[in-house]
Write an enzyme that holds these catalytic residues in place. Sequence first.
Site, PDB file in Angstrom:
ATOM      1  CG  ASP A 168     -46.236  -1.621  20.881  1.00 22.13           C
ATOM      2  OD1 ASP A 168     -45.684  -0.922  19.985  1.00 22.13           O
ATOM      3  OD2 ASP A 168     -45.769  -2.537  21.412  1.00 22.13           O
TER       4      ASP A 168
ATOM      5  CB  CYS B  69     -49.516  -2.901  18.162  1.00 22.70           C
ATOM      6  SG  CYS B  69     -51.093  -3.466  18.032  1.00 22.70           S
TER       7      CYS B  69
ATOM      8  CB  CYS C  96     -51.773  -0.134  17.439  1.00 17.21           C
ATOM      9  SG  CYS C  96     -51.920  -1.252  19.180  1.00 17.21           S
TER      10      CYS C  96
ATOM     11  NE  ARG D 210     -47.831  -5.103  21.328  1.00 15.66           N
ATOM     12  CZ  ARG D 210     -47.910  -5.886  20.383  1.00 15.66           C
ATOM     13  NH1 ARG D 210     -48.828  -6.871  20.346  1.00 15.66           N
ATOM     14  NH2 ARG D 210     -47.260  -5.538  19.119  1.00 15.66           N
TER      15      ARG D 210
END
Length: 249
Positions: free
Chosen positions: A122, A125, A128, A152
């Site tokens: 994502d 994120c 991430c 998400r």
Amino acid sequence: MKRIISAALLGLGWMLSGAAQADAKAVEEALKQNLPTLKPDSVQPSPIPGLYEVMMGAKLFYVSEDGRYLIQGSMVDVKDRKDLTEAKLAGARLSSLDKMGVGQMIVFKPKTTKHVAYVFTDIDCGYCRKLHSEIDQYLAQGIEIRYLFFPRSGPNTDSYFKAVSVWCAKDRNAAFTKAKKGDTPERKDCDNPVDEQLALGNAFGANGTPMIVTEKGDILPGYVPAAQLAKIMEQQAADPPEPQAAAKK
């Protein structure tokens, strides 16, 4: 005499194989009657007599031979301490990723590829972003990172539009790295695989990002440091291959 016995055994093998296929076909027909919208990719006998495994994409469930009872969950061989369901799913995940094709992913390649990791990510994120901030460490370990988008927040959200814009950028890798650093990409639209990748992540059971799928088809939820991921993948490479899982390089 030996030739006669061998021929008899071979004939018996063909008969049993044909019977198993016929039984599986009967189960498939029973499923169609009870669940007409269900379209399985395959129906095969499971290790438990009278129970059949039904594969649909990257999903696996079990059904009784009359097609009436459906079971979802893991089948475990207690004696050998093996999760038979997970072994099947690992192969199904690799098949699904192979079907999508590496050309539909954003790939960061090392000079020499030792291992391949698929990462559902994502743009917004935190972990991430941490993973991608260390991309050079993964490449130094010889790990090729193949990114798939998994916003998400779902379709038609800020994270979703960022993923689409990155894909539609002239230099996807550069746009991806900038977005991971917090830059909002210029809004663009084009044919893109974001919806397909989002659906695939859901089929794999993703409930967060990053979600790493190894080259053996196993899932590692969450951020895994480069050195640790390299050790995991080296260990997997040393393990005997599962007969069901077709490894993909």
